[in-house]
Design an enzyme around this catalytic site. Structure first.
Site, PDB file in Angstrom:
ATOM      1  N   HIS A 101     111.862  58.565  87.464  1.00  0.00           N
ATOM      2  CA  HIS A 101     112.520  59.139  88.633  1.00  0.00           C
ATOM      3  C   HIS A 101     113.862  58.469  88.868  1.00  0.00           C
ATOM      4  CE1 HIS A 101     110.588  55.531  90.240  1.00  0.00           C
ATOM      5  NE2 HIS A 101     111.424  55.582  91.263  1.00  0.00           N
ATOM      6  N   ASP A 103     116.089  57.273  92.296  1.00  0.00           N
ATOM      7  CA  ASP A 103     115.756  56.965  93.683  1.00  0.00           C
ATOM      8  C   ASP A 103     116.418  57.906  94.682  1.00  0.00           C
ATOM      9  OD1 ASP A 103     114.157  54.786  93.057  1.00  0.00           O
ATOM     10  OD2 ASP A 103     115.800  53.346  93.193  1.00  0.00           O
ATOM     11  N   HIS A 257     114.174  55.546  86.090  1.00  0.00           N
ATOM     12  CA  HIS A 257     113.372  54.361  85.821  1.00  0.00           C
ATOM     13  C   HIS A 257     111.920  54.629  86.187  1.00  0.00           C
ATOM     14  CE1 HIS A 257     114.602  54.018  90.051  1.00  0.00           C
ATOM     15  NE2 HIS A 257     113.489  53.326  90.250  1.00  0.00           N
ATOM     16  N   ARG A 272     113.609  45.536  97.299  1.00  0.00           N
ATOM     17  CA  ARG A 272     114.688  46.402  96.832  1.00  0.00           C
ATOM     18  C   ARG A 272     115.689  46.680  97.942  1.00  0.00           C
ATOM     19  NH1 ARG A 272     113.284  52.389  95.107  1.00  0.00           N
ATOM     20  NH2 ARG A 272     114.347  53.000  97.036  1.00  0.00           N
TER      21      ARG A 272
END
Length: 284
Positions: A101, A103, A257, A272
């Site tokens: 995917h 983000d 990723h 993150r």
């Protein structure tokens, strides 16, 4: 291996990935250093820093040097730092990031990048893989490139996050419904132009892309299945084996990723910070 001012840059593959050495992310960075890091990011698409020791505040402040930060509507956040998302996976909370995917493509201005820090790691496993969407695009035939360049796709928050799914159920009904209302479906080009390099790249993914506009349902499903399989070729991919203190910074505009879900029953904690980008535009 090359050098850029104080940085030592070690490429990991021809298509994607490099390790950057000679920088302490816990220290305030000069404008020149930020410029060198940005240049390395544009060149290698995902860059890694080893042996770092920085707090959530320092992670947030470093990320903010590259733009405004996104606050995720569902995932847990660090106390006092809403811009820092906590990804804490264990037996009672298995990962939901083990699909390829890009983000937060469910908003009008998807992120330019994300900065992920390893906080607690399993004894073995828990790697992350990244794939270059510019390399994947270049590997397509010219007729397929031409066909895709004129298409748009619908990206949908509720396609990825369902009410009874892991993230939705843990967030709670009220929080989930508020997030859905705040994030209606958006449309992006199937092939976008990178705003800084000018390179075209594939910009659909299996998690957030509901359908390709203008195609029949069966056509859209078949084309998405092909693209989702195509981008996984090893020539486009770098795999990172995490160690304590590692940090990854990836360009969200031309990569996908996925987390490798092989570490349960052990625990894996990552934090993150996500830097907002601009509205994708069609490839020229």
């Amino acid at each position: 291996m090359t050098r850029s001012n104080v940085l030592e840059i070690e490429p990991l593959s021809p298509a994607i990935g490099a390790v950057l050495r000679g920088v302490n992310l816990a220290e305030p960075a000069s404008d020149d250093l930020i410029g060198d890091i940005r240049a390395a990011l544009l060149r290698h698409q995902v860059i890694f820093f080893e042996g770092q020791d920085f707090t959530p505040t320092q992670q947030r402040d470093f990320a903010a040097r590259f733009g405004d930060l996104h606050v995720h509507p569902l995932y847990d956040r660090d106390e006092g730092h809403p811009e820092i998302m906590i990804i804490d996976n264990h037996v009672d909370n298995p990962t939901d990031n083990n699909f390829w995917h890009t983000d937060v493509t469910f908003i009008d201005t998807p992120p330019m990048g994300s900065i992920l820090a390893a906080r607690q790691l399993p004894p073995v496993g828990g790697d992350t893989m990244w794939a270059s969407m510019t390399a994947a695009y270049k590997a397509l035939s010219k007729p397929m490139q031409t066909f895709l360049q004129g298409l748009e796709a619908v990206h949908d928050f509720s396609f990825a996050f369902t009410a009874d799914g892991l993230a939705g159920s843990q967030a709670g009904r009220e929080k989930y419904e508020k997030a859905v209302a705040a994030n209606p479906p958006v449309t992006h080009p199937v092939i976008r132009t990178h705003p800084e390099t000018g390179e075209p790249g594939i910009f659909v993914n299996s998690v957030f892309t509901r359908r390709i506009k203008g195609l029949r349902r069966e056509e859209s499903r078949a084309l998405m299945a092909f693209l989702n399989q195509h981008i996984q070729q090893p020539e486009f991919v770098v795999r990172w084996r995490w160690r304590p203190g590692d940090v990854a910074f990836w360009d969200n505009r031309n990569t996908q990723h996925r987390a490798v879900d092989d570490f349960l029953p052990h625990r894996r904690i990552m934090t993150r910070a996500t830097v907002l980008g601009d509205k994708p535009v069609f490839a020229a």
